[in-house]
Scaffold this motif. Structure first.
Motif, PDB file in Angstrom:
ATOM      1  N   GLU A 165     -25.622 -30.208 -29.053  1.00  0.00           N
ATOM      2  CA  GLU A 165     -25.450 -30.963 -27.802  1.00  0.00           C
ATOM      3  C   GLU A 165     -26.693 -31.782 -27.449  1.00  0.00           C
ATOM      4  OE1 GLU A 165     -27.297 -27.022 -26.670  1.00  0.00           O
ATOM      5  OE2 GLU A 165     -25.761 -27.728 -28.076  1.00  0.00           O
ATOM      6  N   ARG A 166     -27.805 -31.490 -28.098  1.00  0.00           N
ATOM      7  CA  ARG A 166     -29.043 -32.241 -27.855  1.00  0.00           C
ATOM      8  C   ARG A 166     -29.238 -33.368 -28.866  1.00  0.00           C
ATOM      9  NH1 ARG A 166     -33.035 -26.964 -27.168  1.00  0.00           N
ATOM     10  NH2 ARG A 166     -31.807 -25.901 -25.540  1.00  0.00           N
ATOM     11  N   ALA A 167     -28.275 -33.554 -29.742  1.00  0.00           N
ATOM     12  CA  ALA A 167     -28.418 -34.529 -30.825  1.00  0.00           C
ATOM     13  C   ALA A 167     -28.694 -35.929 -30.313  1.00  0.00           C
ATOM     14  CB  ALA A 167     -27.169 -34.523 -31.709  1.00  0.00           C
ATOM     15  N   ALA A 168     -27.925 -36.369 -29.314  1.00  0.00           N
ATOM     16  CA  ALA A 168     -28.083 -37.742 -28.827  1.00  0.00           C
ATOM     17  C   ALA A 168     -29.507 -37.991 -28.335  1.00  0.00           C
ATOM     18  CB  ALA A 168     -27.073 -38.035 -27.721  1.00  0.00           C
ATOM     19  N   GLY A 169     -30.067 -37.035 -27.601  1.00  0.00           N
ATOM     20  CA  GLY A 169     -31.421 -37.210 -27.090  1.00  0.00           C
ATOM     21  C   GLY A 169     -32.459 -37.268 -28.185  1.00  0.00           C
ATOM     22  N   LEU A 170     -32.321 -36.391 -29.187  1.00  0.00           N
ATOM     23  CA  LEU A 170     -33.279 -36.375 -30.292  1.00  0.00           C
ATOM     24  C   LEU A 170     -33.175 -37.639 -31.136  1.00  0.00           C
ATOM     25  CD1 LEU A 170     -32.806 -32.651 -31.300  1.00  0.00           C
ATOM     26  CD2 LEU A 170     -34.878 -33.642 -30.343  1.00  0.00           C
ATOM     27  N   LEU A 171     -31.950 -38.106 -31.336  1.00  0.00           N
ATOM     28  CA  LEU A 171     -31.764 -39.326 -32.123  1.00  0.00           C
ATOM     29  C   LEU A 171     -32.257 -40.550 -31.354  1.00  0.00           C
ATOM     30  CD1 LEU A 171     -28.248 -38.532 -33.591  1.00  0.00           C
ATOM     31  CD2 LEU A 171     -30.420 -38.522 -34.827  1.00  0.00           C
ATOM     32  N   ARG A 172     -32.064 -40.563 -30.046  1.00  0.00           N
ATOM     33  CA  ARG A 172     -32.593 -41.676 -29.241  1.00  0.00           C
ATOM     34  C   ARG A 172     -34.121 -41.699 -29.270  1.00  0.00           C
ATOM     35  NH1 ARG A 172     -29.167 -44.658 -26.478  1.00  0.00           N
ATOM     36  NH2 ARG A 172     -27.049 -43.881 -26.103  1.00  0.00           N
ATOM     37  N   LYS A 173     -34.713 -40.522 -29.293  1.00  0.00           N
ATOM     38  CA  LYS A 173     -36.174 -40.439 -29.395  1.00  0.00           C
ATOM     39  C   LYS A 173     -36.652 -41.085 -30.688  1.00  0.00           C
ATOM     40  CE  LYS A 173     -39.690 -36.936 -30.378  1.00  0.00           C
ATOM     41  NZ  LYS A 173     -39.900 -35.491 -30.645  1.00  0.00           N
ATOM     42  N   ARG A 174     -35.964 -40.787 -31.798  1.00  0.00           N
ATOM     43  CA  ARG A 174     -36.349 -41.392 -33.073  1.00  0.00           C
ATOM     44  C   ARG A 174     -36.054 -42.883 -33.087  1.00  0.00           C
ATOM     45  NH1 ARG A 174     -39.846 -42.543 -36.199  1.00  0.00           N
ATOM     46  NH2 ARG A 174     -39.189 -43.296 -38.242  1.00  0.00           N
ATOM     47  N   LEU A 175     -34.967 -43.292 -32.420  1.00  0.00           N
ATOM     48  CA  LEU A 175     -34.657 -44.720 -32.325  1.00  0.00           C
ATOM     49  C   LEU A 175     -35.768 -45.457 -31.584  1.00  0.00           C
ATOM     50  CD1 LEU A 175     -32.765 -47.152 -32.640  1.00  0.00           C
ATOM     51  CD2 LEU A 175     -31.631 -46.428 -30.519  1.00  0.00           C
ATOM     52  N   ALA A 176     -36.263 -44.861 -30.494  1.00  0.00           N
ATOM     53  CA  ALA A 176     -37.347 -45.495 -29.738  1.00  0.00           C
ATOM     54  C   ALA A 176     -38.591 -45.654 -30.607  1.00  0.00           C
ATOM     55  CB  ALA A 176     -37.662 -44.670 -28.491  1.00  0.00           C
ATOM     56  N   GLU A 177     -38.883 -44.630 -31.419  1.00  0.00           N
ATOM     57  CA  GLU A 177     -40.035 -44.722 -32.325  1.00  0.00           C
ATOM     58  C   GLU A 177     -39.826 -45.818 -33.366  1.00  0.00           C
ATOM     59  OE1 GLU A 177     -41.238 -39.963 -32.136  1.00  0.00           O
ATOM     60  OE2 GLU A 177     -40.155 -40.776 -33.845  1.00  0.00           O
ATOM     61  N   THR A 178     -38.604 -45.922 -33.882  1.00  0.00           N
ATOM     62  CA  THR A 178     -38.291 -46.945 -34.881  1.00  0.00           C
ATOM     63  C   THR A 178     -38.414 -48.344 -34.286  1.00  0.00           C
ATOM     64  OG1 THR A 178     -36.784 -45.418 -36.001  1.00  0.00           O
ATOM     65  CG2 THR A 178     -36.537 -47.754 -36.506  1.00  0.00           C
ATOM     66  N   GLU A 179     -37.950 -48.506 -33.047  1.00  0.00           N
ATOM     67  CA  GLU A 179     -38.065 -49.809 -32.387  1.00  0.00           C
ATOM     68  C   GLU A 179     -39.525 -50.172 -32.136  1.00  0.00           C
ATOM     69  OE1 GLU A 179     -35.572 -49.119 -29.026  1.00  0.00           O
ATOM     70  OE2 GLU A 179     -33.769 -49.885 -30.025  1.00  0.00           O
ATOM     71  N   ALA A 180     -40.344 -49.155 -31.802  1.00  0.00           N
ATOM     72  CA  ALA A 180     -41.772 -49.406 -31.621  1.00  0.00           C
ATOM     73  C   ALA A 180     -42.411 -49.841 -32.943  1.00  0.00           C
ATOM     74  CB  ALA A 180     -42.471 -48.154 -31.085  1.00  0.00           C
ATOM     75  N   GLU A 181     -41.994 -49.206 -34.045  1.00  0.00           N
ATOM     76  CA  GLU A 181     -42.503 -49.590 -35.362  1.00  0.00           C
ATOM     77  C   GLU A 181     -42.139 -51.039 -35.674  1.00  0.00           C
ATOM     78  OE1 GLU A 181     -40.774 -46.761 -37.986  1.00  0.00           O
ATOM     79  OE2 GLU A 181     -41.746 -45.057 -37.019  1.00  0.00           O
ATOM     80  N   ALA A 182     -40.884 -51.400 -35.355  1.00  0.00           N
ATOM     81  CA  ALA A 182     -40.429 -52.768 -35.626  1.00  0.00           C
ATOM     82  C   ALA A 182     -41.198 -53.783 -34.787  1.00  0.00           C
ATOM     83  CB  ALA A 182     -38.932 -52.880 -35.360  1.00  0.00           C
ATOM     84  N   GLU A 183     -41.437 -53.456 -33.512  1.00  0.00           N
ATOM     85  CA  GLU A 183     -42.168 -54.386 -32.643  1.00  0.00           C
ATOM     86  C   GLU A 183     -43.621 -54.498 -33.073  1.00  0.00           C
ATOM     87  OE1 GLU A 183     -42.961 -57.179 -29.856  1.00  0.00           O
ATOM     88  OE2 GLU A 183     -41.024 -56.429 -30.566  1.00  0.00           O
ATOM     89  N   GLU A 184     -44.199 -53.391 -33.534  1.00  0.00           N
ATOM     90  CA  GLU A 184     -45.575 -53.443 -34.039  1.00  0.00           C
ATOM     91  C   GLU A 184     -45.660 -54.397 -35.226  1.00  0.00           C
ATOM     92  OE1 GLU A 184     -48.741 -50.751 -36.530  1.00  0.00           O
ATOM     93  OE2 GLU A 184     -47.060 -49.760 -35.554  1.00  0.00           O
ATOM     94  N   LEU A 185     -44.718 -54.270 -36.147  1.00  0.00           N
ATOM     95  CA  LEU A 185     -44.707 -55.154 -37.313  1.00  0.00           C
ATOM     96  C   LEU A 185     -44.505 -56.612 -36.905  1.00  0.00           C
ATOM     97  CD1 LEU A 185     -42.594 -53.020 -39.820  1.00  0.00           C
ATOM     98  CD2 LEU A 185     -45.051 -53.466 -39.898  1.00  0.00           C
ATOM     99  N   ASN A 186     -43.691 -56.832 -35.883  1.00  0.00           N
ATOM    100  CA  ASN A 186     -43.461 -58.197 -35.415  1.00  0.00           C
ATOM    101  C   ASN A 186     -44.739 -58.813 -34.851  1.00  0.00           C
ATOM    102  OD1 ASN A 186     -41.664 -60.439 -34.785  1.00  0.00           O
ATOM    103  ND2 ASN A 186     -41.912 -59.844 -32.645  1.00  0.00           N
ATOM    104  N   GLN A 187     -45.499 -58.026 -34.092  1.00  0.00           N
ATOM    105  CA  GLN A 187     -46.765 -58.519 -33.525  1.00  0.00           C
ATOM    106  C   GLN A 187     -47.789 -58.771 -34.632  1.00  0.00           C
ATOM    107  OE1 GLN A 187     -47.184 -59.463 -30.522  1.00  0.00           O
ATOM    108  NE2 GLN A 187     -45.501 -58.511 -29.403  1.00  0.00           N
ATOM    109  N   ARG A 188     -47.824 -57.893 -35.621  1.00  0.00           N
ATOM    110  CA  ARG A 188     -48.725 -58.122 -36.750  1.00  0.00           C
ATOM    111  C   ARG A 188     -48.340 -59.400 -37.495  1.00  0.00           C
ATOM    112  NH1 ARG A 188     -49.772 -52.505 -40.025  1.00  0.00           N
ATOM    113  NH2 ARG A 188     -50.811 -51.334 -38.366  1.00  0.00           N
TER     114      ARG A 188
END
Length: 308
Positions: A71-94
């Protein structure tokens, strides 16, 4: 089905399957006649799911929680999605910073892009802010700030607990104090045998060892009573092995020298204090280590395994 069938269906190595079993993520039956493991279709499906989640960057800790509490899957997966989006934005700024420098370098080959350095710095600073949202920011920053054996030593022993984003005034202040302290540790020396072993590792070898070390440390964070009893038996076995190990005395002496050096530098007061602020999980880890040593009467440093 047998282990070879599981490996074929999941794409996992034998060691990986056994590791996930040891971590309590699967519980295969055992053939009473020959003690071979018997894996079910459910075990295979779970292992395929685990492999998928690992490929997406979820740590074992989150995978265990997801499996035990779906039942906590959605929250844990959203947490990883947020990290992935941060990685993508970091690469975009670089990317933006690099494009600025390339354009300037092409316009004025003689200055190599320095004429637009300030503009590129702004993009690089934005990338750094995005990095702070990533789970591995602090661990990787230690390697960057302190090259060589020092940074690798810190990342190896504390990386498992520096896997959250650097968010909040308290954490940012603790991180600044930690970095300032390590930067001023002139008296700190890693014993040569340890430093030599660390320095011989290339980046990929170090990352592989660090990943295994992090997963091992996770077992000490808020273990169940059954998990704690297993850790206690393992400590007793380690101590027994150490008594018959030819290099045991030398290893213990290295650990003793390292601890004395850290004591003189105030490491266990300053650095460890900031780690407690940065990671509640680190506090849980220390509590488990203390409990193990109290219950068994065995000190890790006595058999050459100085733990932090």
């Amino acid at each position: 089905m047998r282990i070879k069938d599981v490996m074929r269906l999941t794409g996992l190595t034998r060691k990986a399957v056994y590791y996930y079993e040891e971590a309590g993520l699967i519980t295969p039956a055992v053939d009473p006649d020959n003690q071979y493991r018997i894996y079910s279709r459910e075990d295979v499906e779970r292992l395929r799911y685990i492999r998928l989640l690992r490929s997406l960057g979820l740590p074992i800790r989150d995978i265990r929680e997801l499996i035990l509490h779906p039942e906590r899957a959605a929250g844990l997966l959203r947490k990883r999605l947020a990290e992935t989006e941060a990685e993508a934005e970091e690469l975009n700024q670089r990317r933006s910073a690099l494009l600025v420098l390339i354009e300037a370098a092409e316009q004025s080959p003689e200055d190599g892009g320095k004429s637009r350095m300030d503009e590129a710095i702004r993009f690089a600073a934005a990338a750094e802010e995005e990095r702070k949202r990533r789970g591995d920011y602090m661990r990787r920053k230690l390697l960057e700030l302190f090259p060589g054996a020092m940074g690798k030593f810190m990342a190896l022993h504390f990386g498992a607990f520096l896997d959250g984003p650097l968010e909040g005034a308290d954490k940012e202040a603790a991180w600044d104090r930690l970095v300032d302290y390590v930067d001023s540790m002139e008296s700190f020396e890693i014993p040569e045998p340890m430093a030599g072993q660390i320095n011989q590792l290339d980046d990929s070898e170090f990352e592989e060892i660090a990943a295994a070390y992090r997963e091992m440390q996770q077992r000490y964070i808020a273990p169940t009573e059954a998990e704690y009893e297993k850790l206690k038996e393992e400590l007793k076995q380690q101590a027994e092995f150490f008594r018959s190990w030819p290099d045991g005395r030398m290893q213990a002496e290295n650990a003793r020298q390292l601890k004395e050096s850290l004591d003189r530098a105030g490491f266990f007061t300053v650095f460890i204090g900031q780690m407690r602020v940065l990671s509640p999980e680190y506090t849980s880890y220390l509590e488990t280590l203390d409990r193990l040593q109290r219950d068994t009467g065995i000190r890790y440093e006595d058999h050459g395994a100085l733990v932090f």
